[in-house]
Design a protein around this motif. Structure first.
Motif, PDB file in Angstrom:
ATOM      1  N   TYR A  69       0.837  -1.195   0.000  1.00 27.48           N
ATOM      2  CA  TYR A  69       0.000   0.000   0.000  1.00 27.48           C
ATOM      3  C   TYR A  69       0.871   1.245   0.000  1.00 27.48           C
ATOM      4  O   TYR A  69       1.710   1.418   0.892  1.00 27.48           O
ATOM      5  CB  TYR A  69      -0.945   0.020   1.210  1.00 27.48           C
ATOM      6  N   GLY A  70       0.685   2.088  -0.977  1.00 28.15           N
ATOM      7  CA  GLY A  70       1.290   3.411  -0.999  1.00 28.15           C
ATOM      8  C   GLY A  70       2.789   3.485  -1.215  1.00 28.15           C
ATOM      9  O   GLY A  70       3.358   4.567  -1.154  1.00 28.15           O
ATOM     10  N   GLY A  71       3.442   2.356  -1.407  1.00 25.90           N
ATOM     11  CA  GLY A  71       4.884   2.378  -1.601  1.00 25.90           C
ATOM     12  C   GLY A  71       5.679   2.618  -0.321  1.00 25.90           C
ATOM     13  O   GLY A  71       6.865   2.943  -0.363  1.00 25.90           O
ATOM     14  N   PHE A  72       5.026   2.414   0.865  1.00 27.53           N
ATOM     15  CA  PHE A  72       5.727   2.626   2.130  1.00 27.53           C
ATOM     16  C   PHE A  72       5.312   1.651   3.230  1.00 27.53           C
ATOM     17  O   PHE A  72       5.859   1.670   4.322  1.00 27.53           O
ATOM     18  CB  PHE A  72       5.540   4.064   2.643  1.00 27.53           C
ATOM     19  N   GLU A  73       4.311   0.784   2.943  1.00 27.78           N
ATOM     20  CA  GLU A  73       3.845  -0.140   3.975  1.00 27.78           C
ATOM     21  C   GLU A  73       3.210  -1.390   3.371  1.00 27.78           C
ATOM     22  O   GLU A  73       2.826  -1.419   2.200  1.00 27.78           O
ATOM     23  CB  GLU A  73       2.822   0.538   4.887  1.00 27.78           C
ATOM     24  N   LYS A  74       3.099  -2.416   4.220  1.00 31.07           N
ATOM     25  CA  LYS A  74       2.318  -3.613   3.937  1.00 31.07           C
ATOM     26  C   LYS A  74       1.195  -3.625   4.956  1.00 31.07           C
ATOM     27  O   LYS A  74       1.420  -3.412   6.154  1.00 31.07           O
ATOM     28  CB  LYS A  74       3.154  -4.884   4.094  1.00 31.07           C
ATOM     29  N   VAL A  75      -0.036  -3.847   4.500  1.00 27.83           N
ATOM     30  CA  VAL A  75      -1.198  -3.809   5.390  1.00 27.83           C
ATOM     31  C   VAL A  75      -2.089  -5.021   5.142  1.00 27.83           C
ATOM     32  O   VAL A  75      -2.247  -5.455   4.000  1.00 27.83           O
ATOM     33  CB  VAL A  75      -1.987  -2.484   5.222  1.00 27.83           C
ATOM     34  N   GLY A  76      -2.640  -5.576   6.235  1.00 24.97           N
ATOM     35  CA  GLY A  76      -3.523  -6.728   6.111  1.00 24.97           C
ATOM     36  C   GLY A  76      -4.468  -6.857   7.294  1.00 24.97           C
ATOM     37  O   GLY A  76      -4.229  -6.294   8.363  1.00 24.97           O
ATOM     38  N   ASN A  77      -5.534  -7.614   7.085  1.00 21.39           N
ATOM     39  CA  ASN A  77      -6.548  -7.842   8.124  1.00 21.39           C
ATOM     40  C   ASN A  77      -6.019  -8.770   9.202  1.00 21.39           C
ATOM     41  O   ASN A  77      -5.388  -9.790   8.904  1.00 21.39           O
ATOM     42  CB  ASN A  77      -7.814  -8.439   7.518  1.00 21.39           C
ATOM     43  N   LEU A  78      -6.325  -8.425  10.448  1.00 23.62           N
ATOM     44  CA  LEU A  78      -5.963  -9.267  11.587  1.00 23.62           C
ATOM     45  C   LEU A  78      -6.878 -10.484  11.716  1.00 23.62           C
ATOM     46  O   LEU A  78      -6.463 -11.519  12.198  1.00 23.62           O
ATOM     47  CB  LEU A  78      -6.091  -8.450  12.887  1.00 23.62           C
ATOM     48  N   GLY A  79      -8.144 -10.316  11.352  1.00 27.18           N
ATOM     49  CA  GLY A  79      -9.116 -11.375  11.563  1.00 27.18           C
ATOM     50  C   GLY A  79      -9.873 -11.190  12.865  1.00 27.18           C
ATOM     51  O   GLY A  79     -10.738 -11.992  13.215  1.00 27.18           O
ATOM     52  N   PHE A  80      -9.537 -10.160  13.624  1.00 37.00           N
ATOM     53  CA  PHE A  80     -10.222  -9.802  14.868  1.00 37.00           C
ATOM     54  C   PHE A  80      -9.930  -8.320  15.114  1.00 37.00           C
ATOM     55  O   PHE A  80      -9.075  -7.732  14.456  1.00 37.00           O
ATOM     56  CB  PHE A  80      -9.752 -10.659  16.049  1.00 37.00           C
ATOM     57  N   SER A  81     -10.657  -7.739  16.048  1.00 36.86           N
ATOM     58  CA  SER A  81     -10.461  -6.315  16.358  1.00 36.86           C
ATOM     59  C   SER A  81      -9.710  -6.139  17.667  1.00 36.86           C
ATOM     60  O   SER A  81      -9.800  -6.976  18.565  1.00 36.86           O
ATOM     61  CB  SER A  81     -11.819  -5.609  16.474  1.00 36.86           C
ATOM     62  N   LEU A  82      -8.985  -5.045  17.752  1.00 34.95           N
ATOM     63  CA  LEU A  82      -8.280  -4.640  18.967  1.00 34.95           C
ATOM     64  C   LEU A  82      -8.753  -3.245  19.360  1.00 34.95           C
ATOM     65  O   LEU A  82      -9.188  -2.472  18.500  1.00 34.95           O
ATOM     66  CB  LEU A  82      -6.765  -4.613  18.722  1.00 34.95           C
ATOM     67  N   PRO A  83      -8.660  -2.898  20.638  1.00 34.53           N
ATOM     68  CA  PRO A  83      -9.044  -1.545  21.048  1.00 34.53           C
ATOM     69  C   PRO A  83      -8.096  -0.504  20.448  1.00 34.53           C
ATOM     70  O   PRO A  83      -6.906  -0.764  20.294  1.00 34.53           O
ATOM     71  CB  PRO A  83      -8.933  -1.571  22.574  1.00 34.53           C
ATOM     72  N   THR A  84      -8.635   0.631  20.088  1.00 33.82           N
ATOM     73  CA  THR A  84      -7.823   1.686  19.479  1.00 33.82           C
ATOM     74  C   THR A  84      -7.596   2.845  20.440  1.00 33.82           C
ATOM     75  O   THR A  84      -8.417   3.108  21.314  1.00 33.82           O
ATOM     76  CB  THR A  84      -8.477   2.229  18.201  1.00 33.82           C
ATOM     77  N   VAL A  97       1.670  -0.765  13.244  1.00 37.08           N
ATOM     78  CA  VAL A  97       0.545  -0.001  13.773  1.00 37.08           C
ATOM     79  C   VAL A  97      -0.774  -0.703  13.500  1.00 37.08           C
ATOM     80  O   VAL A  97      -0.889  -1.512  12.581  1.00 37.08           O
ATOM     81  CB  VAL A  97       0.500   1.438  13.193  1.00 37.08           C
ATOM     82  N   LEU A  98      -1.755  -0.353  14.312  1.00 39.73           N
ATOM     83  CA  LEU A  98      -3.124  -0.814  14.136  1.00 39.73           C
ATOM     84  C   LEU A  98      -3.872   0.263  13.371  1.00 39.73           C
ATOM     85  O   LEU A  98      -3.784   1.444  13.701  1.00 39.73           O
ATOM     86  CB  LEU A  98      -3.770  -1.034  15.505  1.00 39.73           C
ATOM     87  N   TYR A  99      -4.600  -0.160  12.342  1.00 37.27           N
ATOM     88  CA  TYR A  99      -5.362   0.762  11.507  1.00 37.27           C
ATOM     89  C   TYR A  99      -6.815   0.307  11.500  1.00 37.27           C
ATOM     90  O   TYR A  99      -7.107  -0.866  11.245  1.00 37.27           O
ATOM     91  CB  TYR A  99      -4.770   0.783  10.098  1.00 37.27           C
ATOM     92  N   GLN A 100      -7.714   1.205  11.806  1.00 41.81           N
ATOM     93  CA  GLN A 100      -9.160   0.950  11.833  1.00 41.81           C
ATOM     94  C   GLN A 100      -9.553  -0.182  12.773  1.00 41.81           C
ATOM     95  O   GLN A 100     -10.586  -0.815  12.599  1.00 41.81           O
ATOM     96  CB  GLN A 100      -9.701   0.686  10.424  1.00 41.81           C
ATOM     97  N   GLY A 101      -8.718  -0.484  13.742  1.00 44.17           N
ATOM     98  CA  GLY A 101      -9.044  -1.465  14.766  1.00 44.17           C
ATOM     99  C   GLY A 101      -8.872  -2.920  14.393  1.00 44.17           C
ATOM    100  O   GLY A 101      -8.807  -3.777  15.274  1.00 44.17           O
ATOM    101  N   ASP A 102      -8.774  -3.224  13.080  1.00 45.05           N
ATOM    102  CA  ASP A 102      -8.685  -4.636  12.687  1.00 45.05           C
ATOM    103  C   ASP A 102      -7.654  -4.918  11.598  1.00 45.05           C
ATOM    104  O   ASP A 102      -7.644  -5.997  11.020  1.00 45.05           O
ATOM    105  CB  ASP A 102     -10.053  -5.152  12.248  1.00 45.05           C
ATOM    106  N   LYS A 103      -6.788  -3.948  11.326  1.00 45.82           N
ATOM    107  CA  LYS A 103      -5.735  -4.138  10.325  1.00 45.82           C
ATOM    108  C   LYS A 103      -4.385  -3.774  10.927  1.00 45.82           C
ATOM    109  O   LYS A 103      -4.282  -2.839  11.702  1.00 45.82           O
ATOM    110  CB  LYS A 103      -5.987  -3.256   9.103  1.00 45.82           C
TER     111      LYS A 103
END
Length: 145
Positions: A69-84, A97-103
């Motif tokens: 993503y964006g030429g600066f990171e790899k991002v993927g779904n966790l499969g569950f949510s964490l508190p933000t 980092v955590l993004y949108q609570g579940d990535k």
């Protein structure tokens, strides 16, 4: 107050303070991430997201299929949510980092956005990290040491 009562009170207060300090809220920072055949140590932040992440890791390894993503990171779904506890932060190579609570995002470049910081890969050269992550999709496997 007699000496014995004072001494007993000091002992009791000491035990109470030790119990409060050594509660179950401490963070276990002995985590590693495997990317292809490369294993890196991860130093975790101490926040509610990482405490919940550790609970998930105690059940078993956590695998994230991450995309470019964006030429600066790899991002993927966790499969569950964490508190933000998102804050606008500037990332550097090795940040997780955590993004949108579940990535989860692993950075090999820099970026600024609102994230919950999970941790950072210890002692990693940014060029080596970029090489290990490659240009396509990658599997990140997190585990306890």
């Amino acid at each position: 107050m007699s000496f014995i009562k004072k001494f007993g009170l000091i002992i009791i207060l000491g035990l109470v303070s030790c119990t409060a300090v050594s509660g179950d809220d401490s963070i276990d920072d002995s985590v590693k991430v495997k990317i292809n055949d490369n294993v890196f140590d991860v130093k975790l932040e101490n926040n509610s997201a990482t405490q919940e992440f550790i609970k998930e890791l105690k059940k078993g390894n956590v695998t994230v299929n991450a995309s470019e993503y964006g030429g600066f990171e790899k991002v993927g779904n966790l499969g569950f949510s964490l508190p933000t506890s998102d804050k606008n932060i500037g990332t550097v190579p090795g940040d997780i980092v955590l993004y949108q609570g579940d990535k989860l995002s692993l950075f090999y470049g820099s970026h600024s956005w609102s994230y919950t910081k999970i941790g950072k890969i210890d002692n990693v050269d940014s060029n080596k990290l970029k090489e290990v992550l490659g240009s396509g999709d990658v599997t990140l496997e997190f585990s306890l040491k």
